[in-house]
Design a protein around this motif. Structure first.
Motif, PDB file in Angstrom:
ATOM      1  N   ILE A   1       0.837  -1.202   0.000  1.00 23.98           N
ATOM      2  CA  ILE A   1       0.000   0.000   0.000  1.00 23.98           C
ATOM      3  C   ILE A   1       0.871   1.250   0.000  1.00 23.98           C
ATOM      4  O   ILE A   1       2.023   1.218   0.441  1.00 23.98           O
ATOM      5  CB  ILE A   1      -0.949   0.021   1.222  1.00 23.98           C
ATOM      6  N   VAL A   2       0.293   2.338  -0.495  1.00 27.68           N
ATOM      7  CA  VAL A   2       1.000   3.620  -0.514  1.00 27.68           C
ATOM      8  C   VAL A   2       0.085   4.712   0.024  1.00 27.68           C
ATOM      9  O   VAL A   2      -1.141   4.565   0.047  1.00 27.68           O
ATOM     10  CB  VAL A   2       1.488   4.005  -1.929  1.00 27.68           C
ATOM     11  N   SER A   3       0.688   5.787   0.441  1.00 31.02           N
ATOM     12  CA  SER A   3      -0.092   6.937   0.912  1.00 31.02           C
ATOM     13  C   SER A   3      -0.854   7.543  -0.255  1.00 31.02           C
ATOM     14  O   SER A   3      -0.463   7.396  -1.428  1.00 31.02           O
ATOM     15  CB  SER A   3       0.830   7.985   1.528  1.00 31.02           C
ATOM     16  N   ASN A   4      -1.933   8.215   0.043  1.00 28.33           N
ATOM     17  CA  ASN A   4      -2.686   8.910  -1.012  1.00 28.33           C
ATOM     18  C   ASN A   4      -1.810   9.936  -1.723  1.00 28.33           C
ATOM     19  O   ASN A   4      -1.916  10.135  -2.937  1.00 28.33           O
ATOM     20  CB  ASN A   4      -3.917   9.585  -0.410  1.00 28.33           C
ATOM     21  N   LYS A   5      -0.942  10.585  -0.945  1.00 26.18           N
ATOM     22  CA  LYS A   5      -0.041  11.590  -1.508  1.00 26.18           C
ATOM     23  C   LYS A   5       0.885  10.957  -2.550  1.00 26.18           C
ATOM     24  O   LYS A   5       1.055  11.480  -3.658  1.00 26.18           O
ATOM     25  CB  LYS A   5       0.767  12.227  -0.380  1.00 26.18           C
ATOM     26  N   ALA A   6       1.486   9.813  -2.183  1.00 28.75           N
ATOM     27  CA  ALA A   6       2.395   9.141  -3.110  1.00 28.75           C
ATOM     28  C   ALA A   6       1.655   8.655  -4.354  1.00 28.75           C
ATOM     29  O   ALA A   6       2.167   8.745  -5.475  1.00 28.75           O
ATOM     30  CB  ALA A   6       3.073   7.969  -2.399  1.00 28.75           C
ATOM     31  N   TYR A   7       0.462   8.147  -4.151  1.00 31.20           N
ATOM     32  CA  TYR A   7      -0.331   7.656  -5.284  1.00 31.20           C
ATOM     33  C   TYR A   7      -0.647   8.793  -6.252  1.00 31.20           C
ATOM     34  O   TYR A   7      -0.520   8.641  -7.477  1.00 31.20           O
ATOM     35  CB  TYR A   7      -1.623   7.022  -4.772  1.00 31.20           C
ATOM     36  N   ASP A   8      -1.013   9.925  -5.691  1.00 30.47           N
ATOM     37  CA  ASP A   8      -1.321  11.094  -6.535  1.00 30.47           C
ATOM     38  C   ASP A   8      -0.082  11.588  -7.272  1.00 30.47           C
ATOM     39  O   ASP A   8      -0.193  12.219  -8.341  1.00 30.47           O
ATOM     40  CB  ASP A   8      -1.896  12.225  -5.680  1.00 30.47           C
ATOM     41  N   GLU A   9       1.091  11.284  -6.717  1.00 27.24           N
ATOM     42  CA  GLU A   9       2.353  11.686  -7.350  1.00 27.24           C
ATOM     43  C   GLU A   9       2.838  10.652  -8.371  1.00 27.24           C
ATOM     44  O   GLU A   9       3.906  10.830  -8.963  1.00 27.24           O
ATOM     45  CB  GLU A   9       3.416  11.904  -6.276  1.00 27.24           C
ATOM     46  N   GLY A  10       2.052   9.595  -8.554  1.00 23.05           N
ATOM     47  CA  GLY A  10       2.388   8.629  -9.599  1.00 23.05           C
ATOM     48  C   GLY A  10       2.865   7.275  -9.141  1.00 23.05           C
ATOM     49  O   GLY A  10       3.209   6.417  -9.975  1.00 23.05           O
TER      50      GLY A  10
END
Length: 341
Positions: free
Chosen positions: A121-130
């Motif tokens: 899993i990744v943070s929402n922030k990281a996901y939004d960053e690609g």
């Protein structure tokens, strides 16, 4: 005459009390055992064995000692504060095994094809960053509890499979699972891999995003093991056998109810209610039960141990200088108690 009757009654009462006292004493006192655990669904076999009396059937008086990470449990086994533990193989455990004080005696949680396992899993922030799949983890911060933990091992395996190295990621030790969760939710770290009862709850709450499965990178991973002190394994084999018998009975109940789902809806609910006493106990059952039921992974039947996976883990820890070069499989594992493969 009155005195004689009174005296007779007093003697009878005294005799009755004595018999009652004798009947309350077991033929042989149960062996007191301290069992180390984490408040994870993957530790459910221990909880089931306790709640359903399987430990008592084996003459064991079990007391739980809870931890928030794996390595401190290994230290507690070595010091004698805990008799048995169920958790991941770590650099700390391997180091203690090399010193001859700890032994792995069985298998617990295991990745199995077709059953949802540990999730990346990744943070929402990281996901939004690609960071939308594991190949994008290069240069990112990956949370672990401690250096030499199972999370450390998983991070390395993911990196290797994606064509970069562990050094290409920023591995951040945070000591406790709760701290990793908090850092991921707030975007202080980018990624983590964790068992499904935690990951799915975070995903469902919208706190993180799923980008992969650990089983795709580490097939047939022996995630956790059962271990004890070398002293108990060598000097009290009967105690070990009785413990494993009770533990295995608990694992069989868990697998039937939540993994194989052969107990129907009532059996599933009953198992979730039992586990809820130990996992997510601060949440309403209606909420907690979803994570418990949806996060069930296979527990090794009869505590069988996947030695192939253990060997791979041992080799990695040694290669990363997180375990002594002198450690051998024989020092780490006593294979005489369960079936190995």
């Amino acid at each position: 005459m009155t005195f004689s009757i009174r005296k007779t009654l007093m003697r009878a009462a005294a005799a009755g009390l004595a018999l009652a006292a004798l009947s309350s004493v077991p033929a042989s006192a149960a062996d007191k055992v301290t069992l180390g655990a984490l408040r994870f669904t993957s530790h459910a076999a221990s909880f089931v064995a306790y709640e359903r009396g399987y430990f008592k059937e084996q003459g064991l008086d079990v007391e739980f000692k809870f931890f928030q990470a794996a390595q401190p449990m290994a230290v507690a086994i070595a010091s004698g504060d805990v008799d048995f533990g169920v958790t991941a193989i770590t650099g700390g455990l391997i180091g203690l095994a090399d010193k001859g004080v700890v032994k792995v005696i069985g298998g617990a949680l295991h990745e199995e094809k077709g059953i949802d396992g540990q999730i990346i899993i990744v943070s929402n922030k990281a996901y939004d960053e690609g960071v939308t799949d594991p190949s994008k983890l290069k240069g990112r911060t990956f949370g672990i509890t401690q250096s030499g933990s199972s999370f450390h091992y998983m991070a390395a395996k993911i990196a290797d499979a994606e064509g970069f190295t562990l050094q290409d990621m920023k591995v951040k030790p945070m000591q406790k699972v709760g701290a990793v969760i908090g850092a991921l939710k707030s975007g202080q770290i980018d990624a983590w891999s964790i068992q499904p009862h935690i990951a799915k709850a975070l995903i469902a709450a919208g706190a993180v995003k799923k980008i992969g499965m650990v089983a795709d990178f580490i097939p047939d991973y022996q995630v956790t093991t059962v271990f004890t002190s070398t002293k108990i394994a060598t000097e009290n084999r009967d105690l070990v056998k009785r413990f494993l018998a009770a533990y295995s009975k608990g694992a069989a109940d868990f697998n039937a109810a939540l993994v194989d789902k052969t107990q129907g809806a009532d059996g599933e609910k009953a198992m979730a209610e039992l586990i809820h006493k130990y996992v997510y106990a601060d949440q309403p059952f209606e909420k907690a039960s979803k994570s418990i039921i949806n996060g069930a992974m296979r527990l090794n039947p009869d505590a069988r141990l996947d030695l192939t996976s253990v060997k791979d883990q041992l080799a990695w820890f040694k290669a990363e200088n997180l375990a002594p070069e002198s450690i051998t499989l024989d020092k780490l594992v006593d294979p005489s108690f369960v079936e190995t493969y």
